[in-house]
Design an enzyme around this catalytic site. Structure first.
Site, PDB file in Angstrom:
ATOM      1  N   HIS A  36       0.851  -1.188   0.000  1.00 37.62           N
ATOM      2  CA  HIS A  36       0.000   0.000   0.000  1.00 37.62           C
ATOM      3  C   HIS A  36       0.886   1.238   0.000  1.00 37.62           C
ATOM      4  O   HIS A  36       1.725   1.421   0.879  1.00 37.62           O
ATOM      5  CB  HIS A  36      -0.926  -0.002   1.218  1.00 37.62           C
ATOM      6  CG  HIS A  36      -1.964   1.071   1.171  1.00 37.62           C
ATOM      7  ND1 HIS A  36      -3.079   0.993   0.370  1.00 37.62           N
ATOM      8  CD2 HIS A  36      -2.048   2.268   1.816  1.00 37.62           C
ATOM      9  CE1 HIS A  36      -3.815   2.084   0.531  1.00 37.62           C
ATOM     10  NE2 HIS A  36      -3.201   2.874   1.394  1.00 37.62           N
ATOM     11  N   MET A 145     -11.840   4.925   4.644  1.00 33.34           N
ATOM     12  CA  MET A 145     -10.881   5.452   5.606  1.00 33.34           C
ATOM     13  C   MET A 145     -11.469   5.357   7.013  1.00 33.34           C
ATOM     14  O   MET A 145     -12.568   5.847   7.273  1.00 33.34           O
ATOM     15  CB  MET A 145     -10.543   6.909   5.287  1.00 33.34           C
ATOM     16  CG  MET A 145      -9.819   7.116   3.969  1.00 33.34           C
ATOM     17  SD  MET A 145      -8.219   6.258   3.887  1.00 33.34           S
ATOM     18  CE  MET A 145      -7.328   7.066   5.227  1.00 33.34           C
TER      19      MET A 145
END
Length: 235
Positions: A36, A145
């Site tokens: 990531h 998120m």
């Protein structure tokens, strides 16, 4: 659409940048699935991180070392369209962005796909999922998120679980092949709860890199296995 295979995605934002290639090699060899790659511009978010040159260097290093894993580029930049092709050319596999950072979300998603990458949208804690209503056919990844973007090491925001469940329902009803990712405060002690809410791709920065002994060549094995064990409890 059935829930996909679980992927653990270490966020290199928490890695040691003095030895980034080695950290990535070690964490992938320990069983992680995805790299990531957080990109911040000190404009859309209040921090400045790394760009396409680092992505290209990392992709080249992974190729030389025989490391096969997707590079998942999360763009926290505004405007976003200008830099999408740069990351595609630098070796990105997935490119995700925030809808607030695009003047034309459909066009930005199509630009990612036209550049040869898989595309996705990212939703901040207070951003509704309504942006998905007309673009599900152009999405390969939805990223929820569970912290406000900008800095690593923040605490998990519990309302993200409700948003994950809603996103999972949207994916299942759409019939499209879409991964559901979470980013922010994911650790061994809460990863099972996150998985139970429908997540299949788990970004963890300090929860992985922060647990490692820098002098131990197998420093990521224990935490990755602990995460796998917790995920196995969910099925």
């Amino acid at each position: 659409m059935a829930k996909k295979e679980n992927w653990i995605a270490p966020s290199i934002l928490s890695a040691d940048f003095a030895q980034l290639g080695q950290d990535v090699k070690d964490v992938l060899n320990a069983g992680a699935d995805v790299v990531h790659f957080d990109v911040m511009d000190n404009h859309y978010v209040p921090n400045l991180t790394i760009g396409p040159l680092v992505c290209e260097s990392l992709a080249n290093y992974m190729s030389r070392e025989g490391l096969e894993a997707p590079i998942d580029v999360h763009l926290m930049v505004k405007p976003v369209d200008r830099i999408i092709p740069d990351f595609a050319n630098a070796g990105a596999s997935y490119i995700t962005f925030h809808p607030e950072a695009s003047e034309h979300i459909d066009r930005s998603l199509q630009l990612i796909r036209d550049s040869g990458c898989k595309s996705g949208l990212v939703f901040n804690p207070a951003t509704p999922l309504d942006y998905l209503d007309y673009v599900m056919d152009k999405i390969d990844m939805i990223l929820i998120m569970s912290v406000n973007p900008g800095f690593g090491g923040q605490s998990f925001i519990p309302t993200a679980l409700r948003k994950l469940k809603e996103a999972r329902q949207r994916i299942d009803e759409s019939g499209y092949d879409i991964r559901l990712e979470i980013d922010g405060g994911v650790k061994v002690d809460n990863i099972a709860e996150v998985a139970a809410a429908g997540c299949d791709t788990f970004v963890s920065g300090s929860g992985i890199f922060g647990k490692a002994n820098p002098n131990d060549p197998n420093r990521f094995d224990t935490v990755i296995q602990q995460m796998r064990d917790e995920l196995a409890k969910v099925g």
